[in-house]
Design a protein around this motif. Structure first.
Motif, PDB file in Angstrom:
ATOM      1  N   ASP A   8       0.834  -1.202   0.000  1.00 16.29           N
ATOM      2  CA  ASP A   8       0.000   0.000   0.000  1.00 16.29           C
ATOM      3  C   ASP A   8       0.872   1.257   0.000  1.00 16.29           C
ATOM      4  OD1 ASP A   8      -2.287  -1.525  -0.002  1.00 16.29           O
ATOM      5  OD2 ASP A   8      -2.687  -1.294   2.149  1.00 16.29           O
ATOM      6  N   THR A   9       1.944   1.238   0.779  1.00 19.17           N
ATOM      7  CA  THR A   9       2.852   2.389   0.813  1.00 19.17           C
ATOM      8  C   THR A   9       3.546   2.580  -0.531  1.00 19.17           C
ATOM      9  OG1 THR A   9       3.268   2.360   3.197  1.00 19.17           O
ATOM     10  CG2 THR A   9       4.995   3.282   1.811  1.00 19.17           C
ATOM     11  N   LYS A  25       2.507   1.721  -3.469  1.00 18.12           N
ATOM     12  CA  LYS A  25       1.531   2.263  -4.413  1.00 18.12           C
ATOM     13  C   LYS A  25       1.302   3.752  -4.143  1.00 18.12           C
ATOM     14  CE  LYS A  25      -3.261   1.763  -5.953  1.00 18.12           C
ATOM     15  NZ  LYS A  25      -4.556   1.032  -5.765  1.00 18.12           N
ATOM     16  N   TRP A  26       1.172   4.108  -2.862  1.00 22.21           N
ATOM     17  CA  TRP A  26       0.962   5.510  -2.483  1.00 22.21           C
ATOM     18  C   TRP A  26       2.130   6.374  -2.931  1.00 22.21           C
ATOM     19  CZ3 TRP A  26       3.801   8.407   1.240  1.00 22.21           C
ATOM     20  CH2 TRP A  26       3.242   9.661   1.557  1.00 22.21           C
ATOM     21  N   ARG A  27       3.342   5.893  -2.737  1.00 15.98           N
ATOM     22  CA  ARG A  27       4.509   6.686  -3.116  1.00 15.98           C
ATOM     23  C   ARG A  27       4.601   6.863  -4.629  1.00 15.98           C
ATOM     24  NH1 ARG A  27       7.973   7.971   1.141  1.00 15.98           N
ATOM     25  NH2 ARG A  27       9.308   8.925  -0.448  1.00 15.98           N
ATOM     26  N   GLU A  48       2.134   7.079  -6.631  1.00 15.81           N
ATOM     27  CA  GLU A  48       1.086   8.008  -7.048  1.00 15.81           C
ATOM     28  C   GLU A  48       1.286   9.405  -6.469  1.00 15.81           C
ATOM     29  OE1 GLU A  48      -2.452   6.057  -5.723  1.00 15.81           O
ATOM     30  OE2 GLU A  48      -2.450   4.579  -7.349  1.00 15.81           O
ATOM     31  N   TYR A  49       1.649   9.489  -5.183  1.00 15.35           N
ATOM     32  CA  TYR A  49       1.754  10.778  -4.493  1.00 15.35           C
ATOM     33  C   TYR A  49       3.092  11.457  -4.746  1.00 15.35           C
ATOM     34  CZ  TYR A  49       0.471  14.040  -0.731  1.00 15.35           C
ATOM     35  OH  TYR A  49       0.131  15.163  -0.004  1.00 15.35           O
ATOM     36  N   VAL A  54      -1.623   9.151   7.352  1.00 14.99           N
ATOM     37  CA  VAL A  54      -0.341   9.246   6.643  1.00 14.99           C
ATOM     38  C   VAL A  54       0.795   8.750   7.522  1.00 14.99           C
ATOM     39  CG1 VAL A  54       1.362  10.851   5.693  1.00 14.99           C
ATOM     40  CG2 VAL A  54      -1.039  11.076   5.052  1.00 14.99           C
ATOM     41  N   HIS A  85       2.044   5.103   6.227  1.00  9.58           N
ATOM     42  CA  HIS A  85       3.136   5.259   5.274  1.00  9.58           C
ATOM     43  C   HIS A  85       4.473   5.667   5.897  1.00  9.58           C
ATOM     44  CE1 HIS A  85       0.067   4.619   2.376  1.00  9.58           C
ATOM     45  NE2 HIS A  85      -0.531   5.776   2.578  1.00  9.58           N
TER      46      HIS A  85
END
Length: 307
Positions: free
Chosen positions: A67-68, A70-72, A74-75, A170, A174
């Protein structure tokens, strides 16, 4: 006041048990080959933080890490630059201090009473920038940071459950085990109902790291004396440092740090990221870290006192 624990993420690499070492390798294998910009997340130090956050459950850790990642992707937190978020910083509501604590950990000073914007999205993006900057400035043997939250000029209009929830999401999802300690400095009595509403957003491991400190309470002031060099510590927190936040000076520091950020994520730095984990910073009275036990701390460590 119950004893104060200055948490670090665990023990030195050499003290991993055989079972823990096997779990680190199992999670690493499950991630597969990572792109260069995410390669640091396959280091022992990173995997141990995520495993610690999920009580060494491999399945839960792997999901959390994916999940982290994927978040990184995208973000793109490592690509945020000062000029994008500078307007959020103008009042000094969050900044990294120019000094570290006695254990070399970066310090983020937060002054919610200096809030100057209304966009939750912008506020969270600036927080992420500050987190990334604090990590950039950690020494090789340290994985965690300290937050000092100053309640000077804080009022009811500064309270936002939405921002608090997103901040908790957050931080916990993350940046697991990046927070060693969060010091709430001189919170007012009216903060107590908000704190009781905010606590459910926090995992027990997180809210046990929250310490309430009052400038006129010698018992809690000792927390600051044990944690910081008083000659470096801001005078607003009982130290001798008279230098106040200056946006121009801070902007210059951040722009210099922005130049260094891409180097942190180069695959060639992976050897330094696979460093030994820092030794646990001891509880001065108990001789163990807070993560050694799942027993709850006495609630007085997480209460606003009666004024």
């Amino acid at each position: 006041m119950s004893s104060v624990m200055y948490e670090a993420i665990g023990s030195e690499e050499s003290s991993f048990s055989e079972e823990q070492r096997a779990k680190i390798n199992e999670v690493r294998a499950s991630l597969g080959k990572l792109p260069d910009k995410l390669f640091l997340y396959s280091s022992d130090a990173s995997l141990a933080r995520y495993l610690t956050a999920r009580n060494w459950n491999v399945k839960k850790t792997t999901k959390m890490l994916n999940d982290t990642l994927k978040w990184r992707l995208e973000y793109k937190p490592e690509e945020i630059r000062w000029d994008e978020v500078a307007h959020e910083a103008e009042t000094g509501k969050i900044y990294r201090s120019s000094y570290s604590d006695k254990y070399g950990r970066s310090i983020l000073v937060m002054r919610p009473g200096c809030q100057n914007t209304k966009s939750t999205k912008g506020q969270i993006r600036y927080l992420v920038y500050c987190m990334e900057n604090a990590i950039l400035n950690l020494p090789p043997d340290q994985e965690q940071m300290v937050w000092v939250i100053d309640f000077q000029e804080f009022n009811l209009s500064n309270i936002s459950l939405k921002v608090t929830k997103e901040t908790a999401d957050v931080l916990q999802n993350h940046y697991p085990e990046r927070l060693a300690l969060a010091i709430l400095y001189n919170p007012p009595k009216f903060f107590e109902p908000f704190w009781m509403m905010a606590k459910p957003f926090l995992e027990p491991k997180t809210y046990k790291k929250v310490k309430f400190v009052y400038s006129d309470d010698n018992g809690t002031k000792k927390i600051m004396e044990d944690l910081f060099n008083v000659d470096e510590l801001d005078c607003a927190f009982g130290g001798n440092n008279q230098v106040s936040f200056n946006i121009d000076d801070y902007a210059a520091r951040m722009r210099e740090d922005d130049k260094r950020m891409p180097l942190l994520w180069k695959r060639s730095n992976s050897s330094s990221s696979d460093k030994q984990l820092p030794a646990t910073t001891p509880d001065v009275s108990l001789g163990k870290s807070a993560s050694d036990s799942d027993e709850p701390e006495k609630e007085i460590d997480g209460q606003v006192r009666n004024n």
